[in-house]
Write a protein that holds these residues in place. Structure first.
Motif, PDB file in Angstrom:
ATOM      1  N   GLU A   1      52.791  49.967  53.498  1.00 31.77           N
ATOM      2  CA  GLU A   1      51.497  49.346  54.144  1.00 31.77           C
ATOM      3  C   GLU A   1      52.076  47.947  54.496  1.00 31.77           C
ATOM      4  OE1 GLU A   1      48.903  48.223  55.982  1.00 31.77           O
ATOM      5  OE2 GLU A   1      48.697  50.484  55.349  1.00 31.77           O
ATOM      6  N   LYS A   2      52.013  47.654  55.800  1.00 33.52           N
ATOM      7  CA  LYS A   2      52.621  46.594  56.089  1.00 33.52           C
ATOM      8  C   LYS A   2      51.740  45.286  56.173  1.00 33.52           C
ATOM      9  CE  LYS A   2      56.600  47.974  57.754  1.00 33.52           C
ATOM     10  NZ  LYS A   2      56.383  49.820  57.593  1.00 33.52           N
ATOM     11  N   SER A   3      50.303  45.755  55.796  1.00 32.56           N
ATOM     12  CA  SER A   3      49.398  44.572  55.869  1.00 32.56           C
ATOM     13  C   SER A   3      49.230  43.832  54.422  1.00 32.56           C
ATOM     14  CB  SER A   3      47.979  45.256  56.466  1.00 32.56           C
ATOM     15  OG  SER A   3      47.295  46.090  55.335  1.00 32.56           O
ATOM     16  N   ILE A   4      49.865  44.418  53.620  1.00 36.05           N
ATOM     17  CA  ILE A   4      49.990  43.755  52.205  1.00 36.05           C
ATOM     18  C   ILE A   4      51.434  43.710  51.789  1.00 36.05           C
ATOM     19  CG2 ILE A   4      47.578  43.891  51.389  1.00 36.05           C
ATOM     20  CD1 ILE A   4      48.421  46.531  50.011  1.00 36.05           C
ATOM     21  N   GLU A   5      52.200  42.559  51.976  1.00 42.94           N
ATOM     22  CA  GLU A   5      53.432  42.359  51.617  1.00 42.94           C
ATOM     23  C   GLU A   5      53.706  41.361  50.689  1.00 42.94           C
ATOM     24  OE1 GLU A   5      55.663  42.493  55.350  1.00 42.94           O
ATOM     25  OE2 GLU A   5      56.151  44.513  54.834  1.00 42.94           O
ATOM     26  N   LYS A   6      52.761  40.596  50.270  1.00 44.35           N
ATOM     27  CA  LYS A   6      52.726  39.429  49.328  1.00 44.35           C
ATOM     28  C   LYS A   6      51.657  40.035  48.085  1.00 44.35           C
ATOM     29  CE  LYS A   6      54.819  36.593  51.940  1.00 44.35           C
ATOM     30  NZ  LYS A   6      56.258  35.967  51.594  1.00 44.35           N
ATOM     31  N   ARG A   7      52.067  39.504  46.794  1.00 44.34           N
ATOM     32  CA  ARG A   7      51.502  39.962  45.553  1.00 44.34           C
ATOM     33  C   ARG A   7      49.811  39.406  45.597  1.00 44.34           C
ATOM     34  NH1 ARG A   7      53.743  37.395  41.127  1.00 44.34           N
ATOM     35  NH2 ARG A   7      54.765  35.838  42.636  1.00 44.34           N
ATOM     36  N   ARG A   8      49.789  38.270  46.339  1.00 41.94           N
ATOM     37  CA  ARG A   8      48.391  37.702  46.237  1.00 41.94           C
ATOM     38  C   ARG A   8      47.394  38.279  47.562  1.00 41.94           C
ATOM     39  NH1 ARG A   8      51.804  34.660  43.223  1.00 41.94           N
ATOM     40  NH2 ARG A   8      50.977  33.389  41.599  1.00 41.94           N
ATOM     41  N   PHE A   9      46.759  39.188  47.011  1.00 40.88           N
ATOM     42  CA  PHE A   9      45.935  39.523  48.095  1.00 40.88           C
ATOM     43  C   PHE A   9      44.203  39.933  47.431  1.00 40.88           C
ATOM     44  CE2 PHE A   9      48.542  43.088  46.780  1.00 40.88           C
ATOM     45  CZ  PHE A   9      47.710  44.116  46.514  1.00 40.88           C
ATOM     46  N   THR A  10      43.393  39.935  48.130  1.00 41.80           N
ATOM     47  CA  THR A  10      42.110  40.216  47.634  1.00 41.80           C
ATOM     48  C   THR A  10      41.292  41.521  47.946  1.00 41.80           C
ATOM     49  OG1 THR A  10      40.930  39.405  49.497  1.00 41.80           O
ATOM     50  CG2 THR A  10      41.725  37.543  47.756  1.00 41.80           C
ATOM     51  N   GLN A  11      40.425  41.931  47.455  1.00 44.30           N
ATOM     52  CA  GLN A  11      39.806  43.126  47.633  1.00 44.30           C
ATOM     53  C   GLN A  11      39.325  43.251  49.200  1.00 44.30           C
ATOM     54  OE1 GLN A  11      36.242  44.023  48.484  1.00 44.30           O
ATOM     55  NE2 GLN A  11      36.813  46.108  48.164  1.00 44.30           N
ATOM     56  N   ALA A  12      38.954  41.807  49.658  1.00 42.52           N
ATOM     57  CA  ALA A  12      38.471  42.054  51.099  1.00 42.52           C
ATOM     58  C   ALA A  12      39.499  42.275  52.068  1.00 42.52           C
ATOM     59  CB  ALA A  12      38.049  40.808  51.721  1.00 42.52           C
ATOM     60  N   GLU A  13      40.800  42.220  51.612  1.00 44.05           N
ATOM     61  CA  GLU A  13      42.254  42.504  52.339  1.00 44.05           C
ATOM     62  C   GLU A  13      42.558  43.997  52.558  1.00 44.05           C
ATOM     63  OE1 GLU A  13      45.354  39.119  52.309  1.00 44.05           O
ATOM     64  OE2 GLU A  13      43.879  38.763  50.584  1.00 44.05           O
ATOM     65  N   ILE A  14      41.938  44.698  51.284  1.00 45.06           N
ATOM     66  CA  ILE A  14      42.263  46.145  51.213  1.00 45.06           C
ATOM     67  C   ILE A  14      41.296  46.894  51.588  1.00 45.06           C
ATOM     68  CG2 ILE A  14      44.264  45.920  49.524  1.00 45.06           C
ATOM     69  CD1 ILE A  14      42.060  46.950  47.310  1.00 45.06           C
TER      70      ILE A  14
ATOM     71  N   GLN B   1      40.636  38.105  43.221  1.00 37.44           N
ATOM     72  CA  GLN B   1      40.254  37.158  44.099  1.00 37.44           C
ATOM     73  C   GLN B   1      40.781  35.558  43.765  1.00 37.44           C
ATOM     74  OE1 GLN B   1      38.308  37.709  46.581  1.00 37.44           O
ATOM     75  NE2 GLN B   1      37.909  35.608  47.336  1.00 37.44           N
ATOM     76  N   ARG B   2      41.069  35.658  42.329  1.00 31.24           N
ATOM     77  CA  ARG B   2      41.442  34.379  41.894  1.00 31.24           C
ATOM     78  C   ARG B   2      42.844  34.520  41.350  1.00 31.24           C
ATOM     79  NH1 ARG B   2      36.614  35.509  41.003  1.00 31.24           N
ATOM     80  NH2 ARG B   2      34.669  33.887  41.105  1.00 31.24           N
ATOM     81  N   PHE B   3      43.584  35.734  41.398  1.00 31.00           N
ATOM     82  CA  PHE B   3      44.750  36.162  41.147  1.00 31.00           C
ATOM     83  C   PHE B   3      45.000  35.615  39.603  1.00 31.00           C
ATOM     84  CE2 PHE B   3      49.414  36.647  40.984  1.00 31.00           C
ATOM     85  CZ  PHE B   3      49.548  37.773  41.400  1.00 31.00           C
ATOM     86  N   GLN B   4      44.048  36.203  38.705  1.00 33.46           N
ATOM     87  CA  GLN B   4      43.968  35.763  37.395  1.00 33.46           C
ATOM     88  C   GLN B   4      44.027  37.059  36.494  1.00 33.46           C
ATOM     89  OE1 GLN B   4      40.521  33.529  36.973  1.00 33.46           O
ATOM     90  NE2 GLN B   4      39.196  35.313  36.225  1.00 33.46           N
ATOM     91  N   ARG B   5      44.328  37.145  35.237  1.00 33.82           N
ATOM     92  CA  ARG B   5      44.586  38.353  34.490  1.00 33.82           C
ATOM     93  C   ARG B   5      43.224  38.799  34.084  1.00 33.82           C
ATOM     94  NH1 ARG B   5      48.089  40.730  30.970  1.00 33.82           N
ATOM     95  NH2 ARG B   5      47.244  41.747  28.880  1.00 33.82           N
ATOM     96  N   ARG B   6      42.202  37.995  33.692  1.00 29.64           N
ATOM     97  CA  ARG B   6      40.897  38.453  33.053  1.00 29.64           C
ATOM     98  C   ARG B   6      39.897  38.621  34.495  1.00 29.64           C
ATOM     99  NH1 ARG B   6      40.391  37.645  27.313  1.00 29.64           N
ATOM    100  NH2 ARG B   6      42.643  37.426  26.249  1.00 29.64           N
ATOM    101  N   ASN B   7      38.702  39.314  33.812  1.00 30.51           N
ATOM    102  CA  ASN B   7      37.762  39.237  34.893  1.00 30.51           C
ATOM    103  C   ASN B   7      36.805  38.044  34.851  1.00 30.51           C
ATOM    104  OD1 ASN B   7      36.070  39.772  32.684  1.00 30.51           O
ATOM    105  ND2 ASN B   7      35.210  41.848  32.883  1.00 30.51           N
ATOM    106  N   LEU B   8      35.823  37.944  35.470  1.00 26.32           N
ATOM    107  CA  LEU B   8      34.871  36.676  35.761  1.00 26.32           C
ATOM    108  C   LEU B   8      34.187  36.460  34.199  1.00 26.32           C
ATOM    109  CD1 LEU B   8      34.014  34.969  37.872  1.00 26.32           C
ATOM    110  CD2 LEU B   8      32.136  36.194  38.195  1.00 26.32           C
ATOM    111  N   LEU B   9      34.044  37.629  33.612  1.00 28.18           N
ATOM    112  CA  LEU B   9      33.296  37.206  32.405  1.00 28.18           C
ATOM    113  C   LEU B   9      34.483  36.638  31.244  1.00 28.18           C
ATOM    114  CD1 LEU B   9      30.868  37.782  30.332  1.00 28.18           C
ATOM    115  CD2 LEU B   9      31.690  39.803  29.912  1.00 28.18           C
ATOM    116  N   GLY B  10      35.808  36.651  31.639  1.00 29.07           N
ATOM    117  CA  GLY B  10      36.916  36.250  30.970  1.00 29.07           C
ATOM    118  C   GLY B  10      37.360  37.160  29.893  1.00 29.07           C
ATOM    119  N   VAL B  11      36.970  38.352  30.072  1.00 31.42           N
ATOM    120  CA  VAL B  11      37.417  39.553  29.226  1.00 31.42           C
ATOM    121  C   VAL B  11      38.718  40.278  29.969  1.00 31.42           C
ATOM    122  CG1 VAL B  11      36.593  41.919  28.589  1.00 31.42           C
ATOM    123  CG2 VAL B  11      35.023  39.990  28.336  1.00 31.42           C
ATOM    124  N   ASP B  12      39.584  40.607  28.835  1.00 28.31           N
ATOM    125  CA  ASP B  12      40.629  41.410  29.114  1.00 28.31           C
ATOM    126  C   ASP B  12      40.158  42.875  29.055  1.00 28.31           C
ATOM    127  OD1 ASP B  12      42.865  42.824  29.383  1.00 28.31           O
ATOM    128  OD2 ASP B  12      43.822  41.714  27.910  1.00 28.31           O
TER     129      ASP B  12
END
Length: 486
Positions: free
Chosen positions: A42-55, A148-159
């Motif tokens: 899938e050529k539209s995503i070739e970088k590790r940092r992408f968001t839900q809107a892009e897929i 969206q933030r390219f972070q491990r945890r969710n918005l609640l800060g929960v793993d």
């Protein structure tokens, strides 16, 4: 006269060889998949940092396809959709979920490659046979708020992977509900791991690590976990052809809060896949390809049932994960301190720092020094006979970057200067030039930094700039970025 004994012996030999003949044919199939991978990538995503809107546009396309079912199965805390893509008509349900951790996106890319493969006209007979026996269910990007933030945890800060019991987060509830509704026979828990893991006692990175998670503290093996181990044996066997010695086995200590451990406990044969490091593959495109091939190999094996022939003793033979890799390892260099000379090894890593635009740059640091003979590096240099010379600040202060770029930076480096002061610093944190920029009043730390030179017989031959090794005799320097320090 027909010899009955000979006929019986022939039949016995044929039956004995049948699994191996089948597996030989499968190997050829997987080689063809590997070789033709670019047709499905899938050529539209070739970088590790992408968001839900892009897929989302990719998911929307599968809604239009007759053989695929797409269902919204939940929402993230911020209201982003969690969607399940299903294909196949078989009785064996295989559930694959990715990006439970928002910054672990390799398998999400691979999922869309696999979906493209399933939607293609190629390998039609093999796919038709497979999809008669299995039904595949993909839940890509379980943690879209984290992505969206390219972070491990969710918005609640929960793993999310430690929320299988309490189910505090909507993403966790969705994963549990989907697993239960499917009563999935097999589950693939898709993650990324540190690039600094190596296959135990080898210099090779653990490019892919597998685990059949334990479902109790005793690490018992029942039929559910055994099946997961057998699938992993098959996957490892295939991957050794493409990344020999670069497969590890993740730690199997029981974690009662983890989803993988609990899904195994709930009766789904669960395979953890961790995507690690691969030389010169910062965006994990080669590892994505290995995911594509190995996951498809696993699905074909499940569909045909030939994983049942695998010996789980081979699972135990997969090397454990170890964490003994550096980005750069220098061995045996001479370091002077208070008038005395010492012989040191240095281990340097280049950590990624993310900016507000989800872009990133490297900020290197010295991880360890001393006897590092049991450690390895993606890049290594035997530095015996070289003396470490700390980088100096260039004596002239330039007005701005344009003025500096009029100078010969190669000559500045060859004189032992790793820092240049500017009156007007750029607003960014990094620079594409192979030299660090500092403010006029910036004070360099007394602690040894990853910016120094290697001298031999009175001549500077190498530089280390922001952790990147530079051969000063060459015209081009492979420094991905240096730093802007104010």
């Amino acid at each position: 006269m027909i010899n009955i004994k000979n006929i019986n012996a022939f039949i016995f030999l044929f039956i004995l060889l049948l699994p191996s003949l089948s597996f030989t044919q499968e190997r050829e199939l997987y080689k063809e998949l590997y070789d033709s991978y670019e047709d499905f990538k899938e050529k539209s995503i070739e970088k590790r940092r992408f968001t839900q809107a892009e897929i989302q546009p990719l998911i929307d396309e599968f809604k239009k396809k007759k053989d695929f079912e797409v269902a919204k199965v939940g929402e993230s805390i911020e209201g982003r959709p969690l969607q399940l893509i299903s294909v196949g008509s078989g009785e064996i349900d295989v559930f694959l979920w990715s990006q439970m951790h928002g910054d672990e996106s390799t398998a999400t890319m691979a999922i869309f490659d696999i979906l493209n493969f399933l939607d293609s006209e190629e390998f039609s007979e093999e796919k038709e046979e497979m999809l008669k026996n299995v039904k595949l269910h993909f839940l890509p990007m379980l943690n879209p708020d984290g992505a969206q933030r390219f972070q491990r945890r969710n918005l609640l800060g929960v793993d999310i992977n430690r929320d299988a019991l309490r189910l505090q987060s909507p993403e966790s509830k969705t994963l549990k509900r989907v697993r239960d509704s499917l009563e999935a026979d097999f589950g693939f828990n898709l993650h990324d791991q540190s690039t600094y893991y190596n296959a135990e006692r080898t210099p090779k990175p653990a490019t892919i690590s597998y685990l059949a998670p334990a479902y109790n503290y005793e690490k018992s093996i029942n039929e559910v976990r055994r099946a997961a181990m057998q699938v992993i044996v098959q996957m490892n066997d295939i991957l050794q052809g493409y990344a020999p010695g670069q497969v590890g086995r993740y730690n199997d200590d029981f974690e009662p809060r983890a989803f993988g451990d609990n899904i195994q406990k709930w009766g789904t044969s669960t395979i953890l896949i961790e995507s690690g490091g691969y030389p010169n593959d910062p965006e994990k495109q080669e590892i994505r390809k290995l995911n594509f091939v190995s996951i498809l190999a696993a699905v074909f094996s499940i569909a045909q049932g030939d994983y049942k022939n695998a010996d789980i003793s081979e699972y135990e033979e997969i090397p454990n994960n170890d964490r003994k890799l550096f980005d750069l390892k220098l061995t045996g260099l001479t370091y002077e301190l208070l008038g005395e000379e010492y012989i040191l090894d240095l281990g340097i890593n280049q950590r990624e720092i993310q900016d507000k635009n989800l872009d990133y740059f490297y900020d290197a640091y010295i991880v360890d020094r001393g006897d590092l003979s049991t450690f390895y590096g993606y890049e290594e240099m035997e530095a015996s006979g070289y003396r470490l010379v700390e980088g100096m600040v260039y004596p002239e202060i330039f007005r701005n970057l344009d003025k500096l770029q009029q100078e010969n930076i190669s000559e500045i480096l060859q004189e032992g200067y790793a820092y240049v002061a500017l009156k007007e610093l750029p607003e960014e944190n990094f620079i594409d030039l192979p030299i660090n920029l500092i403010a006029e009043d910036f004070i360099i730390s007394d602690n040894l930094q990853a910016n120094f030179f290697l001298e031999k017989e009175g001549k500077l031959e190498y530089a280390v700039i922001n952790g990147f090794l530079v051969d000063l005799s060459k015209e081009k320097f492979g420094v991905k970025n240096a730093l802007i320090l104010d």
